[in-house]
Design a protein around this motif. Structure first.
Motif: not given
Length: 226
Positions: A106-109, A115-116, A159-161
């Motif tokens: 996961n990374t912050a958008i 975003w995972v 993948t997605g939000v």
């Protein structure tokens, strides 16, 4: 075609890795949850049009950006099987168990969204008991005709939000690809959507929908976050 879909899925997964990594922005990845599951299926020869059961799953953060996932589910359903050559109806009872083990990134958008991307191995076990449908001649359990047992493996990538709609409401929208290890024709794209309402910092209630070409899976349950 399947190679193209896999390439597209991997390309989408690469998007968050191209961005600079950042710490989780208040979205938690440490939890266990229990769900009631209802599957509305297309059905087939001897296959149920719906199944229901339960699921147990969880996630654990390894770092700010990496986490592990695991889960187990069991669903059951019945269907009617008509053999024209025998002019006979049979009742088929299906029992399907599945467990999974995976990893995610996961990374912050944004200030309230991640975003995972996830990758998981899935192992399924299914059994089917076939009983004569004429219960007047033999009781519901007395006409056991046959039992078949099967296993299946698959790898899923998604993948997605995942983001906070409000301070208490979190929602996710993922797109995924399910790749079976036996029959390439069974590979399928799916959508995974869910919401979580946090009653307290630890306890919350959730609901989810997974849609693919074979049907729709609904789930509802409780989550304990740590």
């Amino acid at each position: 075609m399947s190679k193209t879909l896999i390439a597209l899925a991997l390309a989408v997964m690469a998007v968050p890795f191209a961005a600079s990594a950042s710490e989780s922005n208040g979205i938690g990845y440490n939890y266990v949850q229990a769900d009631y599951i209802y599957n509305d299926l297309d059905g087939g020869l001897g296959q149920p049009s719906h199944t229901n059961g339960f699921g147990l799953s969880g996630s654990w953060s390894l770092t700010d950006n990496f986490f592990m996932t695991g889960g187990f589910s069991q669903v059951k359903g019945t269907s009617n099987l008509y053999i024209a050559s025998e002019s006979t109806k049979y009742k088929v009872r299906n029992n399907i168990q599945n467990w999974s083990l995976g990893a995610g990134y996961n990374t912050a958008i944004g200030n309230r969204a991640d975003w995972v991307s996830q990758l998981a191995y899935n192992r399924g076990h299914g059994s089917a008991k076939v009983n004569l449908y004429d219960f007047e001649e033999c009781g519901q359990d007395a006409c056991l005709y046959d039992k078949e047992v099967g296993h299946g493996n698959s790898v899923t990538v998604s993948t997605g939000v995942l983001g906070k709609v409000t301070d208490n409401l979190t929602a996710n929208a993922y797109v995924g690809y399910d790749m079976t290890t036996r029959h390439r024709a069974d590979n399928t794209i799916y959508g995974d959507f869910g919401v979580l309402y946090s009653i307290t910092p630890m306890w919350g209630v959730r609901g989810g929908v997974i849609v693919n070409r074979d049907g729709t899976s609904y789930s509802a349950g409780v989550r304990a976050s740590f």
